[in-house]
Write an enzyme that holds these catalytic residues in place. Structure first.
Site, PDB file in Angstrom:
ATOM      1  N   ARG A   1       0.890  -1.177   0.000  1.00  0.00           N
ATOM      2  CA  ARG A   1       0.000   0.000   0.000  1.00  0.00           C
ATOM      3  C   ARG A   1       0.916   1.212   0.000  1.00  0.00           C
ATOM      4  O   ARG A   1       1.728   1.384   0.907  1.00  0.00           O
ATOM      5  CB  ARG A   1      -0.895  -0.001   1.240  1.00  0.00           C
ATOM      6  CG  ARG A   1      -1.518   1.353   1.496  1.00  0.00           C
ATOM      7  CD  ARG A   1      -2.609   1.332   2.513  1.00  0.00           C
ATOM      8  NE  ARG A   1      -3.800   0.705   1.968  1.00  0.00           N
ATOM      9  CZ  ARG A   1      -5.024   0.835   2.497  1.00  0.00           C
ATOM     10  NH1 ARG A   1      -5.202   1.557   3.587  1.00  0.00           N
ATOM     11  NH2 ARG A   1      -6.061   0.252   1.950  1.00  0.00           N
TER      12      ARG A   1
ATOM     13  N   HIS B   1      -7.430   0.818  -6.361  1.00  0.00           N
ATOM     14  CA  HIS B   1      -7.615  -0.025  -5.171  1.00  0.00           C
ATOM     15  C   HIS B   1      -8.341  -1.313  -5.608  1.00  0.00           C
ATOM     16  O   HIS B   1      -9.506  -1.537  -5.274  1.00  0.00           O
ATOM     17  CB  HIS B   1      -8.419   0.743  -4.118  1.00  0.00           C
ATOM     18  CG  HIS B   1      -8.357   0.163  -2.743  1.00  0.00           C
ATOM     19  ND1 HIS B   1      -7.604  -0.958  -2.410  1.00  0.00           N
ATOM     20  CD2 HIS B   1      -8.962   0.546  -1.581  1.00  0.00           C
ATOM     21  CE1 HIS B   1      -7.752  -1.230  -1.124  1.00  0.00           C
ATOM     22  NE2 HIS B   1      -8.569  -0.332  -0.597  1.00  0.00           N
TER      23      HIS B   1
ATOM     24  N   GLN C   1     -10.132  -3.870  -3.064  1.00  0.00           N
ATOM     25  CA  GLN C   1     -11.411  -3.385  -2.541  1.00  0.00           C
ATOM     26  C   GLN C   1     -12.531  -3.685  -3.534  1.00  0.00           C
ATOM     27  O   GLN C   1     -13.595  -4.187  -3.151  1.00  0.00           O
ATOM     28  CB  GLN C   1     -11.331  -1.869  -2.287  1.00  0.00           C
ATOM     29  CG  GLN C   1     -12.628  -1.254  -1.813  1.00  0.00           C
ATOM     30  CD  GLN C   1     -13.017  -1.710  -0.423  1.00  0.00           C
ATOM     31  OE1 GLN C   1     -12.264  -1.543   0.521  1.00  0.00           O
ATOM     32  NE2 GLN C   1     -14.208  -2.288  -0.270  1.00  0.00           N
TER      33      GLN C   1
ATOM     34  N   ASP D   1     -17.059   7.554  -1.233  1.00  0.00           N
ATOM     35  CA  ASP D   1     -15.765   7.483  -0.551  1.00  0.00           C
ATOM     36  C   ASP D   1     -15.458   8.893  -0.032  1.00  0.00           C
ATOM     37  O   ASP D   1     -16.103   9.874  -0.449  1.00  0.00           O
ATOM     38  CB  ASP D   1     -14.703   7.001  -1.563  1.00  0.00           C
ATOM     39  CG  ASP D   1     -13.321   6.825  -0.951  1.00  0.00           C
ATOM     40  OD1 ASP D   1     -13.216   6.706   0.293  1.00  0.00           O
ATOM     41  OD2 ASP D   1     -12.325   6.809  -1.711  1.00  0.00           O
TER      42      ASP D   1
ATOM     43  N   CYS E   1     -16.146   2.036   0.788  1.00  0.00           N
ATOM     44  CA  CYS E   1     -14.936   1.243   1.068  1.00  0.00           C
ATOM     45  C   CYS E   1     -14.517   1.372   2.534  1.00  0.00           C
ATOM     46  O   CYS E   1     -13.850   0.483   3.053  1.00  0.00           O
ATOM     47  CB  CYS E   1     -13.811   1.680   0.136  1.00  0.00           C
ATOM     48  SG  CYS E   1     -13.480   3.445   0.210  1.00  0.00           S
TER      49      CYS E   1
ATOM     50  N   ARG F   1     -13.519  -8.354   1.994  1.00  0.00           N
ATOM     51  CA  ARG F   1     -12.098  -8.123   1.714  1.00  0.00           C
ATOM     52  C   ARG F   1     -11.303  -9.386   2.039  1.00  0.00           C
ATOM     53  O   ARG F   1     -10.363  -9.754   1.336  1.00  0.00           O
ATOM     54  CB  ARG F   1     -11.566  -6.962   2.578  1.00  0.00           C
ATOM     55  CG  ARG F   1     -12.141  -5.590   2.231  1.00  0.00           C
ATOM     56  CD  ARG F   1     -11.703  -5.115   0.872  1.00  0.00           C
ATOM     57  NE  ARG F   1     -10.265  -5.050   0.752  1.00  0.00           N
ATOM     58  CZ  ARG F   1      -9.504  -4.042   1.195  1.00  0.00           C
ATOM     59  NH1 ARG F   1     -10.060  -2.994   1.762  1.00  0.00           N
ATOM     60  NH2 ARG F   1      -8.186  -4.053   1.022  1.00  0.00           N
TER      61      ARG F   1
HETATM   62  N1  NVA Z   1      -9.761   7.030  -1.392  1.00  0.00           N
HETATM   63  C1  NVA Z   1      -9.401   6.523  -0.081  1.00  0.00           C
HETATM   64  C2  NVA Z   1      -9.670   5.065   0.014  1.00  0.00           C
HETATM   65  C3  NVA Z   1      -9.372   4.467   1.356  1.00  0.00           C
HETATM   66  C4  NVA Z   1      -9.631   2.990   1.402  1.00  0.00           C
HETATM   67  C5  NVA Z   1      -7.939   6.820   0.181  1.00  0.00           C
HETATM   68  O1  NVA Z   1      -7.110   6.595  -0.714  1.00  0.00           O
HETATM   69  O2  NVA Z   1      -7.620   7.271   1.281  1.00  0.00           O
HETATM   70  N1   CP Z   2     -11.088   0.181   2.579  1.00  0.00           N
HETATM   71  C1   CP Z   2      -9.830   0.069   3.002  1.00  0.00           C
HETATM   72  O1   CP Z   2      -8.900  -0.235   2.241  1.00  0.00           O
HETATM   73  O2   CP Z   2      -9.674   0.254   4.336  1.00  0.00           O
HETATM   74  P1   CP Z   2      -8.312   0.461   5.123  1.00  0.00           P
HETATM   75  O3   CP Z   2      -7.746   1.778   4.689  1.00  0.00           O
HETATM   76  O4   CP Z   2      -8.708   0.454   6.570  1.00  0.00           O
HETATM   77  O5   CP Z   2      -7.374  -0.663   4.789  1.00  0.00           O
END
Ligand code: NVA
Ligand code: CP
Length: 320
Positions: free
Chosen positions: A114, A141, A144, A236, A277, A304
């Site tokens: 990540r 992502h 997800q 989101d 998400c 997930r």
């Molecule tokens: N768009 C959000 C998704 C988190 C799962 C981010 O990148 O923070």
């Molecule tokens: N939706 C998601 O990826 O959650 P986290 O940021 O908690 O991993």
């Protein structure tokens, strides 16, 4: 022990960086394996597809769901997961990604990362000789959305032909929803404000993918028009991880309009699902009332686990 389902070998050694790297048939197979792993897990039957294998989990951003679902998923598959925070790894002190890729490939059977720039994931995958899984970048992502597709299928029975509307920032989630929805023959509409539209290259690629499946991809500004007769409404946060400094200016653009609320729900189909998400910011992109009246959001979070177990079981197989 009951006999384990024999998995197709086609995916052994591959990376999972974008849903568009996989065909419609591939994604259908991933979902079938995810459903199988979920049923086996719920029945208390072990599925040790990762017996004796190790997965490194590199995090350059925070996480609740991704970390916990990967760690528990690896455990349920009989493998060992290593949580690797970039604060503790030498990449945090400047060791190149390409060196990290080659070193970790000597110890591990697979890696999840990540991170911020999508280029980091592609570079890691290029230099690693083990499968690399994208656990979220600024661009995409995919894990997800694989879980989202599993959840929609569970609730609606099928995916092709459904209308899925994303309301909010044209971000990593919007991009992966377009990719996944297009591959599955869904009609995807993104309602995003001017200045925060999805990446035009991603939109073009998703549109081309949708042409092959009878689906469609559209971008517009007005959530009330976009959500007309929607089967699935998705939202989101307005400011993603890494955009904390833009919070106030984004609020000024999104507030009041790019919110999943009663007005938006009133134009959707009466049985429309709501997905998020997570983490959610109540009172911003979604109201407390809508959020609390759609418990499928937690089915989505749960999936997930199974979607990623499927990805790991398929990619980390021995080729022979
Ligand atoms: N768009 C959000 C998704 C988190 C799962 C981010 O990148 O923070
Ligand atoms: N939706 C998601 O990826 O959650 P986290 O940021 O908690 O991993």
């Amino acid at each position: 022990m009951t006999e384990l389902m024999t998995l197709k070998k086609d995916y052994a050694g591959r990376d999972f960086l974008s849903l568009l790297d996989y065909s419609t048939e591939d994604l259908q197979y991933f979902l079938q394996v995810a459903d199988y792993l979920k049923a086996e897990h719920k029945a208390g039957r072990p599925t040790p597809y990762l017996q004796g294998k190790t997965m490194g989990l590199i995090f350059e951003k925070s996480s609740t769901r991704t970390r916990v679902s990967f760690e528990t998923g690896i455990y349920y598959l009989g493998g060992q997961g290593l949580f690797l925070s970039s604060n503790d790894l030498q990449i945090g002190r400047g060791e190149p990604i390409k060196d990290t890729a080659r070193v970790l490939s000597r110890f591990l059977n697979g890696m999840m990362i990540r991170t911020f720039s999508h280029d980091i994931v592609t570079e890691l995958a290029e230099y690693a000789d083990i499968p690399v899984i994208n656990g979220l970048t600024d661009l995409l992502h995919p894990c997800q959305v694989l879980a989202d597709l599993q959840t929609i299928r569970e609730h609606k029975g099928e995916l092709a032909g459904l209308k899925m509307v994303f309301v909010g920032d044209g971000n990593n989630m919007a991009h992966s929803i377009m990719n996944g929805g297009a591959r599955m023959g869904m009609h995807v509409v993104c309602a995003c404000p001017e200045g925060y539209l999805p990446d035009p290259e991603i939109v073009a690629a998703a549109k081309a993918a949708a042409e092959l499946t009878g689906g469609s991809v559209e971008v517009m500004q007005d959530p009330l028009i976009a959500c007309q007769d929607a089967d699935v409404i998705y939202t989101d946060v307005w400011a993603s991880m890494g955009q904390e400094g833009e919070k106030a200016e984004r609020e000024a653009v999104f507030a009041g309009v790019y919110q999943v609320n009663d007005a938006v729900m009133s134009v959707a189909k009466p049985d429309a699902m709501v997905l998020h998400c997570l983490p959610a910011h109540r009172g911003e992109e979604i109201t407390e009332e809508v959020f609390e009246s759609h418990p499928e959001i937690f089915d989505e979070a749960e999936n997930r686990l199974y979607a990623q177990m499927a990805v790991m079981a398929l990619l980390l197989q021995d080729a022979e």
